[in-house]
Design a protein around this motif. Structure first.
Motif, short mmCIF file in Angstrom:
data_model
loop_
_atom_site.label_atom_id
_atom_site.label_comp_id
_atom_site.label_asym_id
_atom_site.label_seq_id
_atom_site.Cartn_x
_atom_site.Cartn_y
_atom_site.Cartn_z
N ALA A 217 42.32 22.54 -24.77
CA ALA A 217 41.43 21.08 -24.72
C ALA A 217 40.77 21.71 -26.68
CB ALA A 217 40.42 21.74 -24.19
N ASN A 218 41.14 20.17 -27.02
CA ASN A 218 40.62 20.17 -28.76
C ASN A 218 39.65 20.77 -28.83
OD1 ASN A 218 42.90 18.29 -29.37
ND2 ASN A 218 41.88 16.98 -27.98
N ASP A 219 38.22 20.68 -28.08
CA ASP A 219 37.39 21.91 -28.16
C ASP A 219 37.30 22.89 -27.67
OD1 ASP A 219 35.05 22.93 -28.80
OD2 ASP A 219 34.11 21.03 -29.78
N PRO A 220 38.01 23.78 -27.26
CA PRO A 220 38.02 25.22 -26.02
C PRO A 220 35.96 25.49 -25.59
CG PRO A 220 39.31 25.41 -27.85
CD PRO A 220 38.30 24.76 -28.25
N VAL A 221 35.56 25.22 -26.64
CA VAL A 221 33.78 25.41 -26.31
C VAL A 221 32.76 24.57 -25.71
CG1 VAL A 221 31.86 26.48 -27.91
CG2 VAL A 221 34.13 27.09 -28.62
N LYS A 222 33.23 23.09 -26.55
CA LYS A 222 32.57 21.80 -25.62
C LYS A 222 33.01 22.27 -23.89
CE LYS A 222 32.63 16.51 -25.95
NZ LYS A 222 33.02 15.54 -27.10
N ALA A 223 34.78 22.41 -24.05
CA ALA A 223 35.40 21.87 -22.85
C ALA A 223 34.53 22.51 -21.62
CB ALA A 223 36.90 21.96 -22.75
N TYR A 224 34.45 24.49 -22.13
CA TYR A 224 33.46 25.28 -21.25
C TYR A 224 32.34 25.20 -20.57
CZ TYR A 224 32.15 30.11 -19.85
OH TYR A 224 32.24 31.41 -19.28
N LYS A 225 31.48 24.60 -22.33
CA LYS A 225 30.34 24.58 -21.71
C LYS A 225 30.20 23.01 -20.56
CE LYS A 225 28.82 25.63 -25.94
NZ LYS A 225 27.49 25.53 -26.98
N GLN A 226 31.23 22.41 -20.82
CA GLN A 226 31.01 21.12 -19.75
C GLN A 226 31.67 21.39 -18.14
OE1 GLN A 226 34.02 18.04 -20.58
NE2 GLN A 226 34.21 17.14 -18.87
N ALA A 227 32.21 22.51 -18.42
CA ALA A 227 32.22 22.72 -16.82
C ALA A 227 31.32 23.15 -16.60
CB ALA A 227 33.61 24.05 -17.51
N MET A 228 30.87 24.41 -17.09
CA MET A 228 29.23 25.12 -16.65
C MET A 228 28.09 24.20 -16.18
SD MET A 228 30.35 28.30 -16.44
CE MET A 228 28.50 28.74 -16.66
N GLU A 229 28.06 23.41 -17.28
CA GLU A 229 27.09 21.93 -17.20
C GLU A 229 27.52 21.27 -15.46
OE1 GLU A 229 23.85 19.54 -17.71
OE2 GLU A 229 24.71 21.70 -18.64
N GLU A 230 28.79 21.30 -15.63
CA GLU A 230 28.67 20.55 -14.15
C GLU A 230 28.67 21.43 -13.32
OE1 GLU A 230 32.78 18.45 -13.87
OE2 GLU A 230 32.11 17.32 -15.39
N TRP A 231 28.94 22.29 -13.54
CA TRP A 231 28.65 23.44 -12.17
C TRP A 231 27.74 23.67 -11.44
CZ3 TRP A 231 31.54 25.86 -7.79
CH2 TRP A 231 30.65 26.88 -7.09
N ASN A 232 26.51 24.25 -12.92
CA ASN A 232 25.34 24.40 -12.76
C ASN A 232 24.58 23.23 -12.34
OD1 ASN A 232 25.59 26.94 -13.59
ND2 ASN A 232 25.62 26.18 -15.73
N ASN A 233 24.50 21.92 -12.63
CA ASN A 233 24.24 20.99 -11.75
C ASN A 233 24.61 20.07 -11.40
OD1 ASN A 233 21.51 21.44 -13.99
ND2 ASN A 233 22.40 20.63 -15.57
N GLY A 234 25.92 20.12 -10.71
CA GLY A 234 26.90 19.46 -9.95
C GLY A 234 26.62 18.02 -10.36
N LEU A 235 27.06 17.57 -11.68
CA LEU A 235 27.54 16.24 -12.24
C LEU A 235 28.25 15.73 -12.56
CD1 LEU A 235 23.86 15.74 -14.28
CD2 LEU A 235 24.22 15.26 -11.90
N GLU A 236 29.20 14.55 -12.51
CA GLU A 236 30.10 14.22 -12.89
C GLU A 236 30.32 14.33 -14.23
OE1 GLU A 236 33.21 15.14 -11.62
OE2 GLU A 236 32.93 15.25 -9.41
N SER A 237 31.77 14.61 -15.28
CA SER A 237 31.27 13.89 -16.84
C SER A 237 31.06 12.46 -16.55
CB SER A 237 31.78 14.75 -17.54
OG SER A 237 33.59 14.83 -16.84
#
Length: 237
Positions: A217-237
């Protein structure tokens, strides 16, 4: 302790791996070490990662005669990783002996034995025509999972799309480890059966392995946080 997301460190050398971890502040996150890195660096790479408190999934997909796999697992058990895997297509005896090898190692670490069902790069057509295995991937993966469960494995590697069926066959305590995880904007690359973290959670996956969606990813930190957010909250980006 098993964690919900393991970041795939699919780099060719320890130096590149270390640089990535330090550049983006990923020290201590759960990681997957595969054949590319392990075969280059050997067990020392596991020791280095453990020094920085990384939980580790050692993804070597062992597939050999039972006695060879048992002896390999006895050595692997001393590394103290969270999970290690074999190919379910090696059969029930190989899986039983793999488990025995982990127990014989006597490291005191409860390393989970995971069996790979059908690779996520496989489609129904490829499996039928190239491997000459009849049926659908979902059916064959469920069959292999049931065989692995009865042979002492703690879970399987499968795609998200087989996870729910495998849970029905093997029970909720049987782990489903799902690679082929992609964020919405990511490419499929060489994977056939992919899914987002949010979809994976809804589909019954216990553990996600995510690699190129973060590491490329262009921003690996942002991408990792997005994956965690989706997993934790079950929300699509």
């Amino acid at each position: 302790m098993i964690h919900p997301i393991y970041l795939a460190l699919d780099f060719p050398t320890w130096q590149e791996t270390k640089q990535f971890i330090e550049t983006y502040g990923f020290k201590g996150v759960p990681v997957k070490v595969g054949m590319e890195l392990f075969y280059r660096e050997g067990p020392v790479v596991i020791e280095k990662l453990k020094q920085d408190n990384h939980p580790i999934f050692l993804d070597l997909k062992l597939h050999d005669i039972p006695t060879t796999v048992m002896k390999a697992m006895r050595n692997i058990s001393t590394l103290g990783v969270d999970m290690v895997n074999v190919h379910a297509l090696g059969g029930s005896e190989m899986i039983k002996w793999a488990k025995e090898g982990l127990l014989l190692g006597g490291s005191g670490i409860d390393t989970k034995l995971i069996a790979v069902t059908i690779l996520t790069s496989m489609s129904d057509e490829k499996m039928n025509e190239e491997l000459m295995i009849n049926g659908t991937v979902k059916h064959v993966a469920s069959h292999l999972a049931n065989m692995a469960n009865e042979s002492g494995a703690d879970g399987v590697v499968c795609s998200v799309h087989e996870a729910r069926k495998i849970k029905q066959v093997c029970g909720n305590d049987f782990l489903t480890v799902t690679p082929g995880i992609r964020l919405e904007q990511s490419q499929k690359d060489d994977q056939e059966r992919v899914a987002t973290p949010a979809y994976a959670k809804k589909a019954g996956a216990d553990i996600l392995v995510i690699g190129r969606s973060v590491t490329k990813a262009n921003d690996p930190v942002k991408a990792y946080k997005q994956a965690m957010e989706e997993w934790n909250n079950g929300l699509e980006s």
